[in-house]
Enzyme design. Sequence first.
Site, PDB file in Angstrom:
ATOM      1  N   LYS A  78       0.827  -1.202   0.000  1.00 25.88           N
ATOM      2  CA  LYS A  78       0.000   0.000   0.000  1.00 25.88           C
ATOM      3  C   LYS A  78       0.863   1.255   0.000  1.00 25.88           C
ATOM      4  O   LYS A  78       1.870   1.322   0.718  1.00 25.88           O
ATOM      5  CB  LYS A  78      -0.912  -0.030   1.229  1.00 25.88           C
ATOM      6  N   SER A 152      -9.328   2.272   2.475  1.00 21.23           N
ATOM      7  CA  SER A 152      -8.338   2.910   1.643  1.00 21.23           C
ATOM      8  C   SER A 152      -7.319   1.952   1.037  1.00 21.23           C
ATOM      9  O   SER A 152      -6.527   2.356   0.184  1.00 21.23           O
ATOM     10  CB  SER A 152      -7.600   3.970   2.475  1.00 21.23           C
ATOM     11  N   SER A 176     -10.075   0.133   6.688  1.00 26.75           N
ATOM     12  CA  SER A 176      -9.419   0.244   5.388  1.00 26.75           C
ATOM     13  C   SER A 176      -8.844  -1.050   4.833  1.00 26.75           C
ATOM     14  O   SER A 176      -8.466  -1.099   3.672  1.00 26.75           O
ATOM     15  CB  SER A 176      -8.307   1.294   5.455  1.00 26.75           C
TER      16      SER A 176
END
Length: 447
Positions: A78, A152, A176
């Site tokens: 990420k 996210s 997330s």
Amino acid sequence: MTSWVGRTAAEIAAAVREKRATPREVVAEHLARIEKLDGRVGAFRLVRTEAALAEADEVGSRGGLGELPLAGVPVAVKDNLAVRGETNRVGSAATPDTPAAADHEVVARLRAAGAVVVGLTNVPELCVFGTTEGVHGTSRNPWDTSRTAGGSSGGSAAAVAAGLVPVALGNDGMGSLRIPAANCGLVTLKPGSGVVPAGISDGDWFGMSENGPLATTVEDARLLLSVIAGTEFVRRDAPATLDVAVSLRSPLAGVSVSAPYTNAVREAAGLLIKAGHQVRRADPPYPLSLGMTSLATWTAGTSVDAQGLDPRLLARRTRVHAAIGRRFVKGVRKGRARQELRARLEPFFAEHDVLLMPALARRSPKAEAWHERGWLRNVLVNTAYSPLTPPWNLTGWPAMSVPLGTLPSGAPTAVQLVARPGSETVLLEVAEELERRQPWRRTAPLD
């Protein structure tokens, strides 16, 4: 010729350790799939083609290859975690375009275990929202590309669900990991506080953010979690009969849960009854103040992360979110509301070993330019579809998302499993029970 695309991390690592495959051929095959499909999915901000192949060769040349738990496994990271030599943009035009001098601790642990980082995945700006889009791209759900992958950790989830990598690294501050995992039919576990090194942005959103795995199987989730935690989550020889509470209620007053997600919970409850567990309906005593506590902490975390960034380069929704959060930072730092929430919920988890509940309230929004929409519209859309994850960041307790069931479109639905601190192994065992009794499809049919 054996294809390694679509194989699990455990399968790939075993093949590399046994010299049935080389890290280079495994990584090259996944890079080719990224080149072929990522234009439709939008998982990656940055693909490290040459660097990944060089790192694969380095792994292949190591002595003691047979001891590496992730030998030759391609992973995605990420884009809010540092990868040595690469920029870390956190989905924004306002962040510095400066290569990282060193790996984040969890990235370093992946590499030490033999994994190869093939790229950095897309996130919404500053990882604020439950949809992934912005100046660096839009991440779509591989099962239904008209819909967002979620956020996210949306790019990481999209990468795994599309078979671009077998596993990926993400993190979870208000859902997330669990939100995109639920959208994309993946397994994830947000560990409890202190289990995995965090170090995410400035202060980990007041200690709520945790790094964790995204995988297609419980075995792979267990494997990746063990590596990044630095401790093995071993299956118990004789798992205990558990008291499982089943709740269909949204933690936020006025937000309902749609039928596909309540049906998934009922189906999971039936499977656990057949497995011999004690399963009964029981709702946690969520306080009416939970919505305000969530909003205050969510916005305050963004306010801290936005400090020092040029507001002119931030999307309007991010600027508004941070501005609202400034008034809450001082109070959130004290942590009183979170302490009260834990105290209120602890008796419930003293009585029940596991809470089974929906992972989402409804299917994910359309994959659109949400970063160009107003702040209130974003907040309302996010709250309507993902109200069920924030309580477990506020408490700091472990929580999983596990695929189960489908939407009319064929995209997956999911359930959420929650337990008291230190119960990661228990959650993994319950997830394995569900996987054994009702296996899910691993990757989306994009070919």
